[in-house]
Design an enzyme around this catalytic site. Structure first.
Site, PDB file in Angstrom:
ATOM      1  N   SER A  59       1.669  -2.161   6.402  1.00 11.14           N
ATOM      2  CA  SER A  59       2.815  -2.503   5.556  1.00 11.14           C
ATOM      3  C   SER A  59       2.427  -2.407   4.090  1.00 11.14           C
ATOM      4  CB  SER A  59       3.295  -3.914   5.867  1.00 11.14           C
ATOM      5  OG  SER A  59       4.181  -4.322   4.846  1.00 11.14           O
ATOM      6  N   HIS A  77       4.674   1.525   7.032  1.00  7.80           N
ATOM      7  CA  HIS A  77       5.736   0.529   7.199  1.00  7.80           C
ATOM      8  C   HIS A  77       6.204   0.087   5.817  1.00  7.80           C
ATOM      9  CE1 HIS A  77       7.984  -2.595   9.386  1.00  7.80           C
ATOM     10  NE2 HIS A  77       7.647  -3.416   8.406  1.00  7.80           N
ATOM     11  N   ASP A  81       8.876  -2.208   3.634  1.00 13.32           N
ATOM     12  CA  ASP A  81       9.726  -3.399   3.713  1.00 13.32           C
ATOM     13  C   ASP A  81      10.690  -3.472   2.533  1.00 13.32           C
ATOM     14  OD1 ASP A  81       8.706  -4.909   6.074  1.00 13.32           O
ATOM     15  OD2 ASP A  81       6.815  -4.741   4.973  1.00 13.32           O
ATOM     16  N   MET A 125      13.650  -5.570   0.813  1.00 11.23           N
ATOM     17  CA  MET A 125      14.222  -6.930   0.794  1.00 11.23           C
ATOM     18  C   MET A 125      15.186  -7.073  -0.373  1.00 11.23           C
ATOM     19  SD  MET A 125      10.730  -9.073   1.293  1.00 11.23           S
ATOM     20  CE  MET A 125       9.542  -8.681   2.583  1.00 11.23           C
ATOM     21  N   HIS A 171      11.945  -0.786   7.167  1.00 16.63           N
ATOM     22  CA  HIS A 171      12.437  -2.053   7.714  1.00 16.63           C
ATOM     23  C   HIS A 171      13.378  -2.661   6.681  1.00 16.63           C
ATOM     24  CE1 HIS A 171      11.084  -6.453   8.890  1.00 16.63           C
ATOM     25  NE2 HIS A 171      12.365  -6.252   9.086  1.00 16.63           N
ATOM     26  N   MET A 174      15.553  -5.435   5.298  1.00 19.94           N
ATOM     27  CA  MET A 174      15.866  -6.873   5.323  1.00 19.94           C
ATOM     28  C   MET A 174      16.939  -7.110   4.274  1.00 19.94           C
ATOM     29  SD  MET A 174      11.973  -8.189   5.764  1.00 19.94           S
ATOM     30  CE  MET A 174      11.331  -6.574   5.311  1.00 19.94           C
ATOM     31  N   MET A 224      10.082  -9.710  15.086  1.00 18.10           N
ATOM     32  CA  MET A 224       9.440 -10.419  13.977  1.00 18.10           C
ATOM     33  C   MET A 224       8.582 -11.544  14.550  1.00 18.10           C
ATOM     34  SD  MET A 224      10.209  -8.859  11.235  1.00 18.10           S
ATOM     35  CE  MET A 224       9.177  -9.939  10.250  1.00 18.10           C
ATOM     36  N   PHE A 255       8.049 -12.425   3.545  1.00 21.00           N
ATOM     37  CA  PHE A 255       6.753 -12.509   2.855  1.00 21.00           C
ATOM     38  C   PHE A 255       5.638 -11.969   3.744  1.00 21.00           C
ATOM     39  CE2 PHE A 255       9.547 -15.915   1.553  1.00 21.00           C
ATOM     40  CZ  PHE A 255       9.559 -15.771   0.162  1.00 21.00           C
ATOM     41  N   ASP A 287       5.771  -7.332  14.039  1.00 21.34           N
ATOM     42  CA  ASP A 287       5.604  -7.396  12.579  1.00 21.34           C
ATOM     43  C   ASP A 287       5.442  -8.840  12.113  1.00 21.34           C
ATOM     44  OD1 ASP A 287       5.719  -6.969   9.849  1.00 21.34           O
ATOM     45  OD2 ASP A 287       7.801  -6.289   9.820  1.00 21.34           O
ATOM     46  N   GLY A 288       4.293  -9.122  11.500  1.00 21.39           N
ATOM     47  CA  GLY A 288       4.067 -10.432  10.894  1.00 21.39           C
ATOM     48  C   GLY A 288       2.873 -11.145  11.482  1.00 21.39           C
ATOM     49  N   GLY A 289       1.884 -11.393  10.648  1.00 16.81           N
ATOM     50  CA  GLY A 289       0.717 -12.160  11.083  1.00 16.81           C
ATOM     51  C   GLY A 289      -0.158 -11.454  12.109  1.00 16.81           C
TER      52      GLY A 289
END
Ligand code: DX5
Ligand code: ZN
Length: 216
Positions: free
Chosen positions: A8, A33, A35, A37, A66, A68, A137, A143, A175-177
């Site tokens: 990302s 990726h 993002d 927002m 992606h 958002m 997600m 974030f 996606d995430g962490g």
């Protein structure tokens, strides 16, 4: 198929994007990726079409965009024009999700739907065969660098079951962490694509970290 890695760019150095893009070009990353927002659907604002247009000029791999943002349909053609290859929209942001997915495909992009951590996979039961990808997600969007939500493992497994049961050809992206520690279990549960921001760009050797996320 072995799983794909989509670093990302949200965690890249925006003042020095070209060097991060070139690093990704040379690495074992499969996709970029990206993002987007809007400060409304999520509390944060990132970047939009003008930046993506310049990323596209240098990126040698598909752009996985992606969104958002609220009412994303307004911008599908714009994102196609600046070079999006895969466009994902949030279930929570689309009143007429089926129409949105058809519109993305009609523009010649792959279409994916994103589910927030609180959204059950069952909401996709009636259209899973139409989707090129589902993005789960594993943090609340907005974030980079947040903690992985453990419930994601069972969600991936449930989604995989649904895909097999409906004989669909849908990829599962997470996606995430995502970290070097949880990546093997995510793939074992059925993930096909791993997004990683902080794990890649926060490491002292991003190229090597991408390779470690790819091979285990
Ligand atoms: C969060 C974004 C993610 C983010 C992931 O809203 O959708 O793509 O960049 O960052 P990490 O991998 O650091 O959790
Ligand atoms: Zn993302």
């Amino acid at each position: 198929m072995s799983h794909l890695i989509a670093p990302s760019l949200l965690s890249a150095d925006f003042a020095n994007l070209i060097s991060d893009i070139e690093m990704l070009n040379k690495s074992e990353a499969d996709w970029f990726h990206i993002d987007v927002m809007d400060g409304v659907f999520v509390p944060n604002i990132s970047f939009g079409q003008p930046v993506i247009k310049h990323i596209k000029k240098h990126a040698k791999k598909p752009l996985d965009v992606h969104l958002m943002i609220v009412d994303p349909d307004r911008y599908f053609a714009d994102f196609k024009n600046v070079g999006a290859d895969i466009l994902t929209v949030h279930y929570e942001a689309c009143t007429h999700l089926h129409r949105s997915v058809q519109a993305i495909k009609a523009l010649g992009m792959k279409a994916g739907v994103v589910l927030n951590p609180h959204t059950n996979i069952n909401v996709l039961e009636d259209m899973i065969t139409e989707l090129d990808m589902v993005l789960l997600m594993s943090v609340n969007p907005g974030f980079g660098g947040q903690k992985f939500i453990e419930n994601t493992y069972s969600k991936i497994a449930g989604l995989k079951n649904l895909i097999l049961q409906k004989n669909a050809n849908t990829l599962i992206e997470v996606d995430g962490g995502v970290t070097l520690d949880n990546a093997p279990k995510l793939v074992e549960c059925g993930a096909d694509v791993l997004v990683a921001g902080n794990t890649v760009f926060g490491s002292s050797n991003p190229t090597e970290t991408i390779s470690s996320l790819k091979h285990f």
